[in-house]
Design a protein around this motif. Structure first.
Motif, mmCIF file in Angstrom:
data_model
loop_
_atom_site.group_PDB
_atom_site.id
_atom_site.type_symbol
_atom_site.label_atom_id
_atom_site.label_comp_id
_atom_site.label_asym_id
_atom_site.label_seq_id
_atom_site.Cartn_x
_atom_site.Cartn_y
_atom_site.Cartn_z
ATOM 1 N N ASN A 55 0.840 -1.180 0.000
ATOM 2 C CA ASN A 55 0.000 0.000 0.000
ATOM 3 C C ASN A 55 0.891 1.253 0.000
ATOM 4 O OD1 ASN A 55 -1.766 2.057 0.531
ATOM 5 N ND2 ASN A 55 -2.845 0.999 2.205
ATOM 6 N N GLU A 56 0.849 1.989 -1.092
ATOM 7 C CA GLU A 56 1.774 3.120 -1.257
ATOM 8 C C GLU A 56 1.524 4.271 -0.292
ATOM 9 O OE1 GLU A 56 2.637 4.283 -5.192
ATOM 10 O OE2 GLU A 56 3.069 2.232 -5.822
ATOM 11 N N GLN A 57 0.428 4.166 0.448
ATOM 12 C CA GLN A 57 0.127 5.202 1.439
ATOM 13 C C GLN A 57 1.159 5.136 2.594
ATOM 14 O OE1 GLN A 57 -3.738 4.157 2.970
ATOM 15 N NE2 GLN A 57 -3.437 5.322 4.848
ATOM 16 N N TYR A 58 1.760 3.936 2.783
ATOM 17 C CA TYR A 58 2.791 3.790 3.815
ATOM 18 C C TYR A 58 4.181 3.850 3.189
ATOM 19 C CZ TYR A 58 -1.185 2.054 6.443
ATOM 20 O OH TYR A 58 -2.399 1.941 7.041
ATOM 21 N N LYS A 59 5.169 4.168 4.036
ATOM 22 C CA LYS A 59 6.550 4.211 3.549
ATOM 23 C C LYS A 59 7.003 2.796 3.170
ATOM 24 C CE LYS A 59 8.820 7.697 6.395
ATOM 25 N NZ LYS A 59 9.709 7.735 7.550
ATOM 26 N N LEU A 60 7.851 2.727 2.167
ATOM 27 C CA LEU A 60 8.389 1.419 1.766
ATOM 28 C C LEU A 60 9.144 0.758 2.913
ATOM 29 C CD1 LEU A 60 9.789 1.651 -1.858
ATOM 30 C CD2 LEU A 60 8.578 -0.273 -0.868
ATOM 31 N N SER A 61 9.895 1.609 3.670
ATOM 32 C CA SER A 61 10.700 1.032 4.759
ATOM 33 C C SER A 61 9.792 0.446 5.854
ATOM 34 C CB SER A 61 11.638 2.081 5.349
ATOM 35 O OG SER A 61 10.901 3.149 5.885
ATOM 36 N N THR A 62 8.604 1.069 6.080
ATOM 37 C CA THR A 62 7.677 0.544 7.103
ATOM 38 C C THR A 62 7.205 -0.850 6.703
ATOM 39 O OG1 THR A 62 6.927 2.778 7.562
ATOM 40 C CG2 THR A 62 5.491 1.011 8.301
ATOM 41 N N TRP A 63 6.797 -0.956 5.436
ATOM 42 C CA TRP A 63 6.345 -2.252 4.913
ATOM 43 C C TRP A 63 7.462 -3.293 5.014
ATOM 44 C CZ3 TRP A 63 8.470 -4.023 0.096
ATOM 45 C CH2 TRP A 63 7.941 -5.227 -0.358
ATOM 46 N N MET A 64 8.659 -2.858 4.658
ATOM 47 C CA MET A 64 9.789 -3.774 4.650
ATOM 48 C C MET A 64 10.134 -4.258 6.063
ATOM 49 S SD MET A 64 13.016 -3.135 2.389
ATOM 50 C CE MET A 64 13.056 -4.211 1.033
ATOM 51 N N TYR A 65 10.116 -3.335 7.029
ATOM 52 C CA TYR A 65 10.389 -3.726 8.408
ATOM 53 C C TYR A 65 9.347 -4.710 8.931
ATOM 54 C CZ TYR A 65 14.318 -0.708 9.472
ATOM 55 O OH TYR A 65 15.560 -0.153 9.509
ATOM 56 N N LYS A 66 8.071 -4.446 8.595
ATOM 57 C CA LYS A 66 7.015 -5.340 9.082
ATOM 58 C C LYS A 66 7.262 -6.768 8.578
ATOM 59 C CE LYS A 66 3.073 -2.205 9.565
ATOM 60 N NZ LYS A 66 1.853 -1.747 8.895
ATOM 61 N N VAL A 67 7.495 -6.883 7.266
ATOM 62 C CA VAL A 67 7.689 -8.226 6.695
ATOM 63 C C VAL A 67 8.978 -8.850 7.254
ATOM 64 C CG1 VAL A 67 8.029 -9.544 4.563
ATOM 65 C CG2 VAL A 67 6.416 -7.635 4.590
ATOM 66 N N ALA A 68 10.078 -8.079 7.245
ATOM 67 C CA ALA A 68 11.366 -8.636 7.687
ATOM 68 C C ALA A 68 11.296 -9.078 9.153
ATOM 69 C CB ALA A 68 12.477 -7.607 7.485
ATOM 70 N N LEU A 69 10.672 -8.243 10.008
ATOM 71 C CA LEU A 69 10.602 -8.609 11.430
ATOM 72 C C LEU A 69 9.672 -9.799 11.650
ATOM 73 C CD1 LEU A 69 10.542 -5.055 13.062
ATOM 74 C CD2 LEU A 69 12.286 -6.799 13.422
ATOM 75 N N ASN A 70 8.531 -9.796 10.972
ATOM 76 C CA ASN A 70 7.609 -10.931 11.131
ATOM 77 C C ASN A 70 8.256 -12.238 10.700
ATOM 78 O OD1 ASN A 70 5.113 -10.257 12.332
ATOM 79 N ND2 ASN A 70 4.560 -9.053 10.547
ATOM 80 N N VAL A 71 8.907 -12.224 9.555
ATOM 81 C CA VAL A 71 9.538 -13.458 9.067
ATOM 82 C C VAL A 71 10.676 -13.866 10.010
ATOM 83 C CG1 VAL A 71 10.845 -14.491 7.158
ATOM 84 C CG2 VAL A 71 8.929 -12.972 6.662
ATOM 85 N N SER A 72 11.459 -12.884 10.471
ATOM 86 C CA SER A 72 12.604 -13.207 11.330
ATOM 87 C C SER A 72 12.160 -13.754 12.683
ATOM 88 C CB SER A 72 13.466 -11.965 11.563
ATOM 89 O OG SER A 72 13.953 -11.504 10.348
ATOM 90 N N ILE A 73 11.120 -13.142 13.267
ATOM 91 C CA ILE A 73 10.652 -13.625 14.578
ATOM 92 C C ILE A 73 10.090 -15.045 14.435
ATOM 93 C CG2 ILE A 73 9.017 -13.233 16.476
ATOM 94 C CD1 ILE A 73 9.438 -10.207 16.019
ATOM 95 N N SER A 74 9.333 -15.279 13.356
ATOM 96 C CA SER A 74 8.792 -16.634 13.130
ATOM 97 C C SER A 74 9.941 -17.623 12.947
ATOM 98 C CB SER A 74 7.912 -16.671 11.881
ATOM 99 O OG SER A 74 6.925 -15.688 11.944
ATOM 100 N N PHE A 75 10.958 -17.224 12.211
ATOM 101 C CA PHE A 75 12.118 -18.073 11.941
ATOM 102 C C PHE A 75 12.860 -18.371 13.248
ATOM 103 C CE2 PHE A 75 16.484 -18.854 10.571
ATOM 104 C CZ PHE A 75 16.340 -19.552 9.392
ATOM 105 N N TYR A 76 13.025 -17.336 14.058
ATOM 106 C CA TYR A 76 13.728 -17.448 15.336
ATOM 107 C C TYR A 76 13.006 -18.411 16.277
ATOM 108 C CZ TYR A 76 15.027 -15.884 20.041
ATOM 109 O OH TYR A 76 15.412 -15.837 21.351
ATOM 110 N N ARG A 77 11.654 -18.383 16.191
ATOM 111 C CA ARG A 77 10.866 -19.210 17.101
ATOM 112 C C ARG A 77 10.857 -20.683 16.721
ATOM 113 N NH1 ARG A 77 5.565 -17.674 16.594
ATOM 114 N NH2 ARG A 77 5.154 -19.375 17.990
ATOM 115 N N LYS A 78 11.292 -20.984 15.492
ATOM 116 C CA LYS A 78 11.286 -22.386 15.084
ATOM 117 C C LYS A 78 12.291 -23.162 15.927
ATOM 118 C CE LYS A 78 11.250 -23.676 10.768
ATOM 119 N NZ LYS A 78 11.690 -23.665 9.363
#
Lengths: 168, 220
Positions: A55-78
């Motif tokens: 959604n271009e209404q948000y900053k690209l970096s915000t979107w990127m942090y959300k995805v990167a952190l979500n994937v990393s936390i899920s990965f870490y929890r495995k």
């Protein structure tokens, strides 16, 4: 150029521009180089999957942090013991070539990484975003907290980190 | 170490990455065309495996119910029917979980996504507690109407108490297998195996998220 090709090219330029975010988040959730290769791959794959809905209404970096952190936390929890290397690629997408900075800075950097790595996963995310100099509003949006609570938590985690530094 | 020093150190890290981080664009292009093993795939496969096993068991019981019918086997028909019913509840729940896994959006806020994921992992427990309710029906498979009339003391003092014990145990487990009891010794012993580790970790992480949210609620 068709639409799909244009999207693919745009994605490549976004990844090239923000590669530092991906590497930083991955390295704070995964210290082993081989596992980090898998994590970087997974983050980029999930970014690619999510890119058409960005959604271009948000900053690209915000979107990127959300995805990167979500994937990393899920990965870490495995469960590490059951974790398989899942790379379909043999080489690393992101490589840190040897760089000889001032020894004292290198030493401090390693210590900072180690101390942030010791924080619980959510506090770690908070600290990374704070050190990236994101506004409280953006941190709150990425994590899903209120701004007031973000400020309180940052202050507390920062104190914890400083205390750890003092103890070393 | 002061705030300003922390940030200066972080900037040094940034500069270091800027100087020496190499992106392999060719590999990103390759990734765009490949189906990668997703981190959620293990959770998906676990649910798929349970659905397949559930369907197999339901199919076998359904076939037996069809082949073995008659007034003498009324207890078997009812018991197997109940087991099939509980298994169907489990299968439908796992199918629902698969749909929810598919809907997980990594671009949503970190707390919302992680809570959603951890709840999905922990939900295996909720299905399990319902499935425990089928336990007593396994003890009544071989009951026949004649047993109640001619079974004698042996039937009433050994077979029936087993069914009653299973009934009590299944109700107790149904009522007590809850996230709130995850700290209790019996719970930790019961769910100690490696197959339960992702679930128990998810429960612990849910508590961590809740602690974050609770503080948030107080401040609002």
């Amino acid at each position: 150029m068709d639409f799909e090709q244009a999207t693919a090219d745009r994605f490549l330029s976004v990844i090239a521009e923000y590669k530092g975010i991906i590497y930083k988040v991955a390295s704070f959730y995964c210290r082993q180089a081989e596992d980090r290769k898998d994590l970087v791959q997974e983050i980029i794959y999930q970014l690619w999957r999510s890119f058409p809905q960005y959604n271009e209404q948000y900053k690209l970096s915000t979107w990127m942090y959300k995805v990167a952190l979500n994937v990393s936390i899920s990965f870490y929890r495995k469960d590490k013991r059951r974790q398989e290397h899942s790379s379909v690629l043999t080489d690393s997408i992101l490589d840190l070539v040897p760089d000889n900075g001032p020894p004292e800075t290198e030493q401090h950097l390693q210590l900072l990484q180690q101390l942030i790595n010791e924080l619980p996963p959510l506090e770690r995310a908070l600290m990374i975003l704070y050190l990236e100099e994101k506004s409280y509003r953006e941190i709150a949006e990425i994590l899903g907290l209120t701004e007031t609570n973000t400020a309180t938590k940052i202050s507390r985690v920062k104190d914890k980190l400083k205390q750890k530094f003092r103890n070393y | 170490m002061e705030d300003i020093e922390l940030k200066a150190l972080w900037q040094a890290y940034d500069q270091k990455l800027e100087r020496s981080l190499a992106l392999n664009l060719h590999l990103v292009k390759e990734l765009q065309t490949q189906k990668v093993r997703s981190a959620l795939r293990s959770l998906t496969w676990y649910k798929v495996l349970l659905i397949v096993l559930g369907l197999l068991w339901t199919g076998i019981l359904g076939w037996l119910m069809y082949r073995l019918s008659g007034p003498q086997l009324i207890s078997f028909t009812i018991s197997a029917g109940m087991v099939v019913l509980f298994n169907l509840v489990g299968i439908v729940s796992y199918i629902r979980h698969l749909v929810l896994i598919h809907r997980i959006d990594n671009s949503d806020s970190v707390l919302a996504t992680q809570k959603h994921l951890a709840e999905l992992q922990a939900s295996t427990l909720r299905v399990m507690r319902i499935l425990y309710l089928q336990m007593p029906f396994y003890t009544t498979f071989l009951y026949t109407p004649a047993m109640f009339v001619h079974g004698g003391l042996w039937f009433w003092l050994s077979t029936v108490p087993v069914t009653l014990a299973f009934t009590a145990a299944s109700i107790w487990l149904y009522r007590n297998i809850r996230l709130e009891n995850s700290h209790k010794k019996w719970f930790r012993r019961m769910f100690d195996g490696p197959e339960w580790r992702p679930v128990t970790r998810a429960i612990a992480f849910l508590e961590e998220i809740d602690a974050f949210e609770r503080e948030d609620a107080i401040k609002k």
